[in-house]
Design an enzyme around this catalytic site. Structure first.
Site, PDB file in Angstrom:
ATOM      1  N   HIS A 192       0.817  -1.215   0.000  1.00 14.42           N
ATOM      2  CA  HIS A 192       0.000   0.000   0.000  1.00 14.42           C
ATOM      3  C   HIS A 192       0.850   1.264   0.000  1.00 14.42           C
ATOM      4  CE1 HIS A 192      -3.317  -2.815   0.997  1.00 14.42           C
ATOM      5  NE2 HIS A 192      -3.878  -2.035   0.097  1.00 14.42           N
ATOM      6  N   GLU A 434     -10.728 -10.923  -4.735  1.00 13.29           N
ATOM      7  CA  GLU A 434      -9.305 -10.826  -4.420  1.00 13.29           C
ATOM      8  C   GLU A 434      -8.824 -11.968  -3.537  1.00 13.29           C
ATOM      9  OE1 GLU A 434      -8.560  -6.995  -2.620  1.00 13.29           O
ATOM     10  OE2 GLU A 434     -10.363  -7.095  -1.415  1.00 13.29           O
ATOM     11  N   ASP A 458      -4.183  -8.460  -4.099  1.00 11.81           N
ATOM     12  CA  ASP A 458      -4.408  -9.474  -3.071  1.00 11.81           C
ATOM     13  C   ASP A 458      -4.601 -10.853  -3.682  1.00 11.81           C
ATOM     14  OD1 ASP A 458      -4.183  -8.333  -0.496  1.00 11.81           O
ATOM     15  OD2 ASP A 458      -5.964  -7.143  -0.906  1.00 11.81           O
ATOM     16  N   CYS A 505      -9.023  -3.735 -10.811  1.00 15.08           N
ATOM     17  CA  CYS A 505      -8.598  -2.513 -10.115  1.00 15.08           C
ATOM     18  C   CYS A 505      -7.268  -2.713  -9.386  1.00 15.08           C
ATOM     19  CB  CYS A 505      -9.676  -2.024  -9.164  1.00 15.08           C
ATOM     20  SG  CYS A 505      -9.986  -3.150  -7.812  1.00 15.08           S
TER      21      CYS A 505
HETATM   22  C1  PEP Z   1      -6.183  -5.358  -4.696  1.00 14.18           C
HETATM   23  O1  PEP Z   1      -6.029  -6.116  -3.743  1.00 14.18           O
HETATM   24  O2  PEP Z   1      -5.855  -5.652  -5.873  1.00 14.18           O
HETATM   25  C2  PEP Z   1      -6.766  -4.021  -4.504  1.00 14.18           C
HETATM   26  C3  PEP Z   1      -7.009  -3.226  -5.523  1.00 14.18           C
HETATM   27  O3  PEP Z   1      -6.991  -3.616  -3.214  1.00 14.18           O
HETATM   28  P1  PEP Z   1      -5.823  -3.056  -2.276  1.00 14.18           P
HETATM   29  O4  PEP Z   1      -4.601  -2.843  -3.131  1.00 14.18           O
HETATM   30  O5  PEP Z   1      -6.306  -1.796  -1.655  1.00 14.18           O
HETATM   31  O6  PEP Z   1      -5.644  -4.160  -1.284  1.00 14.18           O
HETATM   32 MG    MG Z   2      -6.990  -5.681  -1.873  1.00 11.57          MG
END
Ligand code: PEP
Ligand code: MG
Length: 580
Positions: A192, A434, A458, A505
């Site tokens: 993150h 995910e 994820d 995403c």
């Molecule tokens: C993901 O897990 O791909 C996602 C977009 O969520 P985050 O990166 O916030 O865990």
């Molecule tokens: Mg995620």
């Protein structure tokens, strides 16, 4: 000059003096300071002793009862050490004689004493005091480093941050005017912290292993966020070369900006929707500027970080209203909070779980904190009348969890009905796919949602059992591993069967070499960090779906990640050579 290779996580070049943020949990490397700074470091040590003493005195006074005697005794021992003038003198003398930082002087002196206790002293009681010395070291360092982190908010010069690791919370608070880049020893491309860097448009390199040991505060550092390189103390020729390279990079970005108004459409006429991922409402404007057509992922948990109290319903509402005002008639997908794992509230920061990524995270956290969850849902529903708001639940692992989340949403709707507060009753409700369990049961889940959004960050981590933020296993982390690709294909097919929307995403959608594969798999909607939108659009505009299908068929017939990634990189290089 020293050159280190890590993992590029946010593009761009920066050259600036570095600010090193050490961590109290790791060995503090020896760092030199100019003689003019010795007095400042000496004062910092005195302040740290003063603050640590005050803290311990407060803790000691707060304890009563006979059963707590042993704790009081420990505090008393620690206080005796902190009052010991010769100890403080030994530390400040080291700063004066060797010109080292306060942190190094504290750490090396106390560790020296602790190791003497453990190695030389035969008396068991005294040798066990080594643990106390480490505790005192930790406490003093926490005071020294805490103040330095605080100083991050009062920067007056441009800097490059160098740290063992940075939390998403700390990174999200960076002032872009002064923080020009960062380099960390730890981390991975989809951690993150890396995601926040990309959103903010700050060049960054992670997974540099022991980079923090090679730098001293104030040295010049170059961050090459395109190639994943960090250079300490570069020579003049290298600086010159990078200044030119930085100009070229900015020119390329401007060229890409020219396609802002053009649609993301393939050469054979297939339209693709490009949306933006955001962490803060302010970023919505950047998504629009870069040609994004809405918000595909609003990571709302960032509302909770960096503050001691939970946001109120009104604060939630204001953040959503602000985002929707930028994209009035375009979709804004609000993901309910994804707290836990590496993102925890200030009040929960000391309550660590043994395996946080497998723990009380995301929708699980919400379903156990219903008041908090309902507060957010109230605000989202209220904001739903302002535009095209959709709700997305993260980390769904089974149908029961989805039904529970939807039931709570139903309760909140009833509550709003009772209060005659308007909201969009037909609000789109989707889930992030995910986890492998969600991907494998896509056909069951698809019947109860309006859309799927595949979170490849994820999904990759959980499918391959590779921590997305751990540099020690970063070479094993790949979204184009055959296992991950098979799951992505299944999810897309299950969504198509019942005619629901499916998008990507995760960071995979912002990786130029993966776009043709995603198109070939049937993806027509992607959500990504705003700085990457023009480049991805350029790729889409340069390909035909027919060629993407061919590439995808080939990839799905390959049996190793290495073979796939080499093949995809070569294919993408032919389309947009300047991006590689
Ligand atoms: C993901 O897990 O791909 C996602 C977009 O969520 P985050 O990166 O916030 O865990
Ligand atoms: Mg995620």
């Amino acid at each position: 000059m020293e050159i280190k290779k890590g993992v590029a996580v946010s593009p761009g070049i920066s050259i600036a003096k570095c600010l090193v943020i050490d961590a109290e949990d790791y060995r503090i490397p020896r760092r030199s300071i100019p003689p003019s700074q010795r007095l400042i470091e000496t004062q910092r040590i005195r302040n740290a002793f003063r603050d640590a003493t005050a803290e311990l005195t407060g803790l000691e006074a707060g304890r009563g009862g006979i059963e707590e005697r042993s704790i009081k005794d420990i505090f008393a021992v620690h206080l005796r050490f902190l009052h010991d003038r010769s100890l403080k003198k030994k530390i400040t003398d080291l700063v004066q004689s060797e010109s080292v930082t306060a942190e190094f002087a504290v750490s090396s002196t106390l560790r020296g004493i602790a190791s003497h206790f453990t190695k030389e002293v035969k008396d068991r009681y005294i040798s066990e005091r080594a643990a106390d010395i480490y505790d005192i070291e930790h406490r003093l360092l926490r005071h020294l480093l805490g103040k330095k982190r605080q100083a991050l908010h009062d920067l007056t010069d441009e800097v490059v941050i160098v740290a063992r690791e940075l939390s998403p919370t700390l990174t999200a608070g960076f002032n872009k005017e002064y923080v020009k880049g960062f380099a960390t020893d730890a981390g991975g491309r989809t951690s993150h912290t890396a995601i926040v860097a990309r959103s903010l448009g700050i060049p960054a390199v992670v997974a540099l292993e022991d980079f923090t040991e090679s730098v001293s505060g104030g040295e010049t550092v170059i961050i090459d966020g395109n190639r994943g390189i960090a250079i300490v103390d570069p020579d003049d020729a290298t600086i010159q070369q990078y200044l030119e390279y930085a100009v070229e990079f900015v020119e390329m970005e401007h060229r890409l900006d020219a396609i802002r108004e053009k649609p993301a459409i393939t050469r054979d006429g297939v339209r693709v929707t490009l949306l933006g991922n955001i962490e803060f409402p302010d970023e919505a404007g950047l998504v629009l500027e870069r040609g994004g057509e809405g918000i595909g992922l609003y990571r709302t948990e960032f509302l909770y970080l960096n503050r001691e109290t939970e946001p109120t319903e009104e604060e939630h509402y204001e953040a959503y209203a602000k985002t929707v005002s930028v994209f009035k008639h375009r979709p804004v997908v609000i993901r309910t909070v994804d707290l836990g794992a590496d993102k925890y509230t200030q009040s929960k920061r000391f309550v660590r779980e043994p395996n946080p990524f497998l723990g009380l995270r995301s929708i699980r956290f919400c379903l156990q904190n219903l008041t908090m969850f309902k507060t957010q849902l109230h605000a989202i529903l209220r904001a739903s009348v302002l535009g095209e708001v959709q709700i997305m639940f993260p980390l769904i692992t089974n149908l029961q969890e989805l039904m529970q989340a939807k039931m709570i949403l139903g309760d909140v709707m009833e509550d709003l009905d009772e209060k005659s507060i308007p909201y969009n009753r037909d609000i789109g409700v989707g889930i992030m796919v995910e986890t492998p369990s969600a991907a494998l049961t896509g056909a069951l889940l698809a019947r109860d949602v309006d859309f799927f959004s595949i979170g490849t960050n994820d999904l990759t981590q959980y499918t391959l059992a590779v921590d997305r933020g751990n540099e020690l296993v970063s070479t094993l982390y790949s979204s184009v591993d055959p296992a991950v690709l098979r799951l992505i294909r299944t999810v897309i097919q299950d969504a198509h069967k019942v005619h629901i929307d499916v998008s990507i995403c995760g960071e995979m959608a912002s990786e130029p070499e993966h776009i043709m594969l995603l198109l070939g798999l049937g993806i027509r909607k992607m959500s990504l960090a705003s700085p990457m939108i023009p480049e991805i659009k350029q790729i889409i505009r340069s390909v035909t779906i027919e060629s993407c299908n061919k590439i995808t068929r080939k990839v799905l017939g390959m049996n190793s990640e290495r073979q796939i990634s080499t093949y995809l990189r070569d294919a993408a290089r032919k389309i947009l050579p300047e991006a590689f």
